[in-house]
Motif scaffolding. Structure first.
Motif, PDB file in Angstrom:
ATOM      1  N   GLN A 147       0.842  -1.204   0.000  1.00 22.67           N
ATOM      2  CA  GLN A 147       0.000   0.000   0.000  1.00 22.67           C
ATOM      3  C   GLN A 147       0.873   1.248   0.000  1.00 22.67           C
ATOM      4  O   GLN A 147       0.622   2.189  -0.754  1.00 22.67           O
ATOM      5  N   GLU A 150       2.380   1.667  -3.409  1.00 20.08           N
ATOM      6  CA  GLU A 150       1.384   2.191  -4.357  1.00 20.08           C
ATOM      7  C   GLU A 150       1.194   3.682  -4.146  1.00 20.08           C
ATOM      8  O   GLU A 150       1.129   4.445  -5.123  1.00 20.08           O
ATOM      9  N   THR A 153       4.178   5.442  -5.483  1.00 18.80           N
ATOM     10  CA  THR A 153       4.161   5.402  -6.949  1.00 18.80           C
ATOM     11  C   THR A 153       3.165   6.422  -7.488  1.00 18.80           C
ATOM     12  O   THR A 153       3.472   7.165  -8.435  1.00 18.80           O
ATOM     13  N   ASP A 154       1.976   6.478  -6.881  1.00 21.60           N
ATOM     14  CA  ASP A 154       0.967   7.448  -7.309  1.00 21.60           C
ATOM     15  C   ASP A 154       1.477   8.870  -7.103  1.00 21.60           C
ATOM     16  O   ASP A 154       1.308   9.734  -7.973  1.00 21.60           O
TER      17      ASP A 154
END
Length: 170
Positions: A147, A150, A153-154
């Motif tokens: 999580q 992610e 990365t976002d």
């Protein structure tokens, strides 16, 4: 199988029945000169043989009495017969008592073994449960790491797009 009933000669547990000497014997008796080469039987078989011999003797005596008809001196015969019955009953009671002791000892050993197996299995199940909890915690940690990755990365993608737009505008 071991027994708490002791041999008269060696004070050791009896194991088997010497059919020649008509006595229960221990491991030392088995190797002694006194019983060497004698046929033997189990304690249970010896009890059964005593019962069969007694029944045969009774039948033989009844047959002899029928042949003789009226016998004036039955008292000594009856006394001898009573003595034989008493001795046979005593032998049978002793042999079955020996068997009861052996069975009880084996029962105790079997229950102890079962208890030990239960404890061992219980301990193993506790170990499995602890490892399962560790695995679940590890999976939760991995899920959290994914999580976070992610999210990073976002965020990185958004920052990169913003910088790209700024460059494009210039």
């Amino acid at each position: 199988m071991s027994s708490s009933v002791k041999c008269n000669g060696h004070d050791r547990p009896v194991l088997i029945f010497c059919t020649v000497c008509d006595v229960a014997i221990c491991d030392k008796c088995l190797t002694s000169k006194e019983h060497r080469g004698h046929p033997r039987s189990s304690l249970k078989d010896a009890c059964e043989k005593q019962m069969a011999d007694l029944a045969k003797s009774t039948k033989d005596l009844e047959g002899k009495m029928r042949k003789l008809g009226s016998v004036p001196a039955l008292e000594p015969i009856l006394t001898g017969l009573e003595n034989n019955f008493t001795k046979s009953k005593d032998k049978i009671n002793k042999l079955y008592k020996d068997l009861d002791v052996i069975v009880e000892e084996n029962k105790k050993k079997a229950l102890q073994l079962l208890d030990a197996m239960e404890k061992q299995l219980s301990d193993k199940l506790l170990d499995v449960e602890e490892k399962a909890e560790e695995i679940q915690q590890g999976m939760a940690d991995i899920s959290n790491d994914l999580q976070e990755l992610e999210n990073e990365t976002d965020q990185n993608t958004a920052d990169t797009l913003k910088q790209y737009k700024e460059l494009e505008e210039r």
